[in-house]
Write a protein that holds these residues in place. Sequence first.
Motif, mmCIF file in Angstrom:
data_model
loop_
_atom_site.group_PDB
_atom_site.id
_atom_site.type_symbol
_atom_site.label_atom_id
_atom_site.label_comp_id
_atom_site.label_asym_id
_atom_site.label_seq_id
_atom_site.Cartn_x
_atom_site.Cartn_y
_atom_site.Cartn_z
ATOM 1 N N GLU A 1 31.064 -15.905 -34.448
ATOM 2 C CA GLU A 1 30.506 -16.710 -33.352
ATOM 3 C C GLU A 1 28.987 -16.801 -33.417
ATOM 4 O OE1 GLU A 1 31.933 -15.060 -29.775
ATOM 5 O OE2 GLU A 1 34.034 -15.547 -30.173
ATOM 6 N N GLY A 2 28.402 -16.235 -34.468
ATOM 7 C CA GLY A 2 26.938 -16.338 -34.645
ATOM 8 C C GLY A 2 26.147 -15.270 -33.907
ATOM 9 N N ARG A 3 26.831 -14.212 -33.467
ATOM 10 C CA ARG A 3 26.129 -13.143 -32.769
ATOM 11 C C ARG A 3 25.758 -12.053 -33.775
ATOM 12 N NH1 ARG A 3 30.392 -11.980 -28.114
ATOM 13 N NH2 ARG A 3 31.675 -12.075 -30.014
ATOM 14 N N VAL A 4 24.642 -11.381 -33.506
ATOM 15 C CA VAL A 4 24.160 -10.311 -34.377
ATOM 16 C C VAL A 4 24.968 -9.073 -34.080
ATOM 17 C CG1 VAL A 4 22.217 -8.831 -34.986
ATOM 18 C CG2 VAL A 4 21.821 -11.243 -34.476
ATOM 19 N N VAL A 5 25.555 -8.553 -35.133
ATOM 20 C CA VAL A 5 26.354 -7.358 -34.949
ATOM 21 C C VAL A 5 25.693 -6.153 -35.614
ATOM 22 C CG1 VAL A 5 28.521 -8.602 -34.676
ATOM 23 C CG2 VAL A 5 27.737 -7.973 -36.973
#
Length: 810
Positions: free
Chosen positions: A110-114
Amino acid sequence: MRPPEEERSSEDLYDLYENAPVAYFEIDSDGRIRHANEAAGKLLGYRGDELLGRSVFDLYTRTASGTERAHEAFSRYLAGEEIREELEMRTADGRSVWIQLLARPVLDGEGRVVRSRSVAVDITDRKLAEERLREAEARYRSLVENLPSIVYRAEIGAGGRWLYVSPRIASILGFSAQEWMADPALWLRQLHPEDRDRVLAEERTSFTSGEPLVTEYRLVSRDGRTLWFWDEASVVTDENGQPLFLQGHLSDITQRKQAEEELRESDRRLRELLENVHLIAVGVDLDGRVTFCNDYLARLIGWTEEELRGRDWFEVLAPDPRGLEMRAAFTADASGGPVPAYTESSILTRHGVRRVVSWNHTTLRDRSGNVIGTISIGEDVTEARRAEDSLRATVRRLQGLRDASLAIGAARSVAEIASASAEHARGIALAHLALVSLTEDEGCGQVIEAVSSSTRGRAGRDRPEPPGWSMLAAEACRAKAPLRLTEEESEARGLAEAAPPGRGVLLAPLQARDGTGVGAIQVWWSDRDGFDEADEGAIVQLAQMASIAIENQTLFREAQEARTRMGDYAEELEQRLAELRRSDQERRRLLSRLVEAQDRERRGIAADIHDDSIQVMAAALLRLSSLRARLEHPEQAEAMARLEETIRQSISRLRRLVFELQPVVLEREGLSSAMRLYLEWIKEDTGLDYTFTSNLPTEPSTEVRTILYRLAHEALANVRKHARASRVDVVVEEHDHGVLVRIQDDGRGFDPARAGEPEPGHLGLPDMRERAELARGWLRIESAPGSGATVEFWVPTDDVAGPAVDPGPA
């Protein structure tokens, strides 16, 4: 399941990260470490898995370069931005390390920084080197900017750019560093035109030779001041030896140049001063040789500066034993330390004349502090020393004359006078021997002797006069002037055997007031060149004092004899004086009685005239008036009227006579009223104008006012009858416990010394003066032919001696 090849590839990559020489981290979105390789542990000082689970923020230092920058970088990481940052971290043992961090975020579907994959390189050594470099640059910049000089770096050539100029240029030249570097031609414009060609030539030579540029030149500041600079620069080259730029510094030497100019001007003025003032200037080295002298010294001693330079000072100007002593003292002082600041010595001119010089010395030293000679400033004090010697000699003579005067005044005989004169004559003239020879009448042919210390013991001894001295003393007395003989002249007169050893003698005659000679004072010199005029004058004064004292001694003896003879006359003289006093008292008593008798007679005459003559004439006037009334003939009536007028005038004159004999106004109204009335009568009779001033606060006694009125009456009568005056001024005033009357007329005047005898019935001038003195007052007259006359008299009011009446009318 993954294929075996993929598994082997992942394992290889894992081994690569784990064993890589750089630190590797994986950080989740909460900022915690999920994975760290061995290099990361070593970097931060942790072992094994100690880093796992730790918050990355705990590992940064609590500084702006640590925590704050870490949070700022993490915020950018969460935003999906790749991080490239230099950060400061803290090791397990508390040390700080600098890392170069490269962090790339890993996103989910989803394009989130993990998480992030981060690589950190230890750059601590580089950061420390950069810090040291910054500190060094700061120190260098602080040093350069605080140097008193202008530090610069410039391209080579007159039109080259200025690469760097220290800020000091603003405070010195008034231009900012930015202005100076922005305009390559500014330096050339501000360079002084007189120095431009020389400086550019020196700069080209330095570029060509590679030698440092060292020069001095002038620059004009922004406000127009001309400043001197010391420019010292070197050419910086590349590795091939090619010149790159010029690096150097400019030092403001304006004050030094001004000081040098002032020093040159001071040297010029000093030399000009030394050449023009009457002061000696001379320099001498340690060998005593002249290194410098001014023209005044050369003129003074008759040498030229060229002749003196290099000559031995002590041999040329002090060639005697004293010069050897001076050389020894100079050598000892110059080698042992500072020479005396002040000395006084004599120098010998080229013509053999000695001059006395007062010196001020200064030691000269080289740069190492070693003494190399002296410089001396001297003043020719020859005339001053001569004047001082003359003054001391004058004081000696004056003190000697004073002491001689006291000794002669205390002498009680002619012999004592002669002895004191001889003793003090030797000291006054610094003589070897002093004698006083007296004539037979005064000293029985004796010589009173005073000798020098070398023959002490004979002073004050009387001895017979040597043969020939009487004749010599008589010669001096006849000449009435000092007589001077040299040793040869004494021998020629045959006096050598009797004379004491010496070179000559001075004889001063002893003479009475009438010119009679009574002897002579003889002073001998032996170790001098003779006596000068001042010595001779002092001995002559001593001889005059001795002569007066001898004559006074003779007069004293005569006075004692006369006193004895006059003793018999003293009693007789006293008796005669007593008789004269008694006669004077009797004369005053008789005069007082005469005055009193005259006053009584005057009052009697006045009473007779008033009671008899005036009454008879008044009765006759009444009868004539009655008779004239019965006459019918006009001529007879007119004749009778003229007769009545004649009788009236006679009665008026008789009444005036009664007033003059006994003035009733004087008794009733006082002195001023009586005198004013008398002046009015004079004016009616003669037309004489008058002024009358009275300043009497109180009226004097009857006796005093009577005396004053009679004296004023006589003086005014003389004015009326003899002065031919047109005006008379009368002043009556209180003065010195008495009354002063001044009568001044503008008449023909007279000579008071030739005033004649008084007229019958009047007081003469001597009688008027005697009348005033009888009342313990005085009278004086000032007059001269053609100048009018002034009569002044004063009578005291406190106690009048004798009767206060005048014996007769005017």
